[in-house]
Enzyme design. Sequence first.
Site, PDB file in Angstrom:
ATOM      1  N   GLY A  43       0.786  -1.228   0.000  1.00 29.20           N
ATOM      2  CA  GLY A  43       0.000   0.000   0.000  1.00 29.20           C
ATOM      3  C   GLY A  43       0.815   1.273   0.000  1.00 29.20           C
ATOM      4  O   GLY A  43       0.253   2.370   0.122  1.00 29.20           O
ATOM      5  N   SER A  44       2.134   1.154  -0.163  1.00 25.39           N
ATOM      6  CA  SER A  44       2.986   2.349  -0.127  1.00 25.39           C
ATOM      7  C   SER A  44       3.013   3.099  -1.451  1.00 25.39           C
ATOM      8  O   SER A  44       3.544   4.211  -1.526  1.00 25.39           O
ATOM      9  CB  SER A  44       4.416   1.962   0.276  1.00 25.39           C
ATOM     10  OG  SER A  44       4.970   1.049  -0.662  1.00 25.39           O
ATOM     11  N   GLY A  45       2.463   2.493  -2.513  1.00 26.22           N
ATOM     12  CA  GLY A  45       2.407   3.174  -3.806  1.00 26.22           C
ATOM     13  C   GLY A  45       3.389   2.657  -4.838  1.00 26.22           C
ATOM     14  O   GLY A  45       3.512   3.227  -5.928  1.00 26.22           O
ATOM     15  N   LYS A  46       4.070   1.558  -4.538  1.00 22.43           N
ATOM     16  CA  LYS A  46       5.110   1.031  -5.433  1.00 22.43           C
ATOM     17  C   LYS A  46       4.551   0.666  -6.808  1.00 22.43           C
ATOM     18  O   LYS A  46       5.064   1.106  -7.840  1.00 22.43           O
ATOM     19  CB  LYS A  46       5.780  -0.204  -4.809  1.00 22.43           C
ATOM     20  CG  LYS A  46       6.349   0.003  -3.424  1.00 22.43           C
ATOM     21  CD  LYS A  46       7.067  -1.235  -2.924  1.00 22.43           C
ATOM     22  CE  LYS A  46       6.187  -2.469  -2.808  1.00 22.43           C
ATOM     23  NZ  LYS A  46       5.098  -2.316  -1.826  1.00 22.43           N
ATOM     24  N   SER A  47       3.525  -0.167  -6.804  1.00 20.80           N
ATOM     25  CA  SER A  47       2.964  -0.629  -8.080  1.00 20.80           C
ATOM     26  C   SER A  47       2.343   0.521  -8.864  1.00 20.80           C
ATOM     27  O   SER A  47       2.456   0.579 -10.096  1.00 20.80           O
ATOM     28  CB  SER A  47       1.926  -1.730  -7.841  1.00 20.80           C
ATOM     29  OG  SER A  47       2.532  -2.893  -7.306  1.00 20.80           O
ATOM     30  N   THR A  48       1.697   1.442  -8.161  1.00 17.03           N
ATOM     31  CA  THR A  48       1.113   2.604  -8.834  1.00 17.03           C
ATOM     32  C   THR A  48       2.197   3.421  -9.529  1.00 17.03           C
ATOM     33  O   THR A  48       2.044   3.835 -10.689  1.00 17.03           O
ATOM     34  CB  THR A  48       0.360   3.492  -7.828  1.00 17.03           C
ATOM     35  OG1 THR A  48      -0.657   2.726  -7.185  1.00 17.03           O
ATOM     36  CG2 THR A  48      -0.275   4.686  -8.524  1.00 17.03           C
ATOM     37  N   GLU A 164       7.263  -7.734  -7.990  1.00 17.85           N
ATOM     38  CA  GLU A 164       7.333  -8.901  -7.100  1.00 17.85           C
ATOM     39  C   GLU A 164       7.622 -10.195  -7.881  1.00 17.85           C
ATOM     40  O   GLU A 164       6.868 -11.172  -7.801  1.00 17.85           O
ATOM     41  CB  GLU A 164       6.029  -9.040  -6.302  1.00 17.85           C
ATOM     42  CG  GLU A 164       5.754  -7.911  -5.337  1.00 17.85           C
ATOM     43  CD  GLU A 164       6.691  -7.910  -4.129  1.00 17.85           C
ATOM     44  OE1 GLU A 164       7.529  -8.836  -4.004  1.00 17.85           O
ATOM     45  OE2 GLU A 164       6.605  -6.982  -3.311  1.00 17.85           O
TER      46      GLU A 164
END
Length: 266
Positions: A43-48, A164
């Site tokens: 939920g930290s925004g990595k994928s976004t 990932e």
Amino acid sequence: MRIEVVNVSHIFHRGTPLEKKALENVSLVINEGECLLVAGNTGSGKSTLLQIVAGLIEPTSGDVLYDGERKKGYEIRRNIGIAFQYPEDQFFAERVFDEVAFAVKNFYPDRDPVPLVKKAMEFVGLDFDSFKDRVPFFLSGGEKRRVAIASVIVHEPDILILDEPLVGLDREGKTDLLRIVEKWKTLGKTVILISHDIETVINHVDRVVVLEKGKKVFDGTRMEFLEKYDPRFFTSKMLVMRRLVLKGEDPFSMSDDELLERVCNS
């Protein structure tokens, strides 16, 4: 290709009760030929962030520059390949060949896909004749991951993004996957990794960016990352440096990579 992320913010479901801020004023530079790890909690925004870099979604505000220029999604996707955390999310074809060939047919419809598909499959360690007619969904976890990567490098992009890539793989599978990363790096091309398995990937990256609640909280070399976030590393580093001094060696004359290798092998 050099990528500059400039004050990028992104809000999902903007103006609705489900509104969620995924990124807030994130800026960073991704240099050509480097291997970058993007780390952070779920939920930290990595994928976004990486979907924005790959041109899959538009940021709410801010810019992403590619060699100093703004580019449209289609232009970006010709130069960037992104493999998602779960390979099944990007599978659509009934044969491995068709799965891998899709990008060639999409971006370069006049080119013969066969030699490019064969090259991509062999690059990731899949025998062309043995796998080309198999069903992607019925392969093992490691084989699915390889097909997914082959399908996003077949059109020979400059940048490979892996979200990932080690999830669900055993130790041997992780080793094989990281060999693919190293092979890609030897071509002088860029790799961007998202991974929670930092201990496994850290020796394969040049730089680490850490996101926390959509904000960038760290950007530095892997040595700087380990010194800041792993107290065990700092202790080990001091012990190794002391041993080197006692042996008549000068640890301060060593590069970060040389010293890091000594620490990791201690």
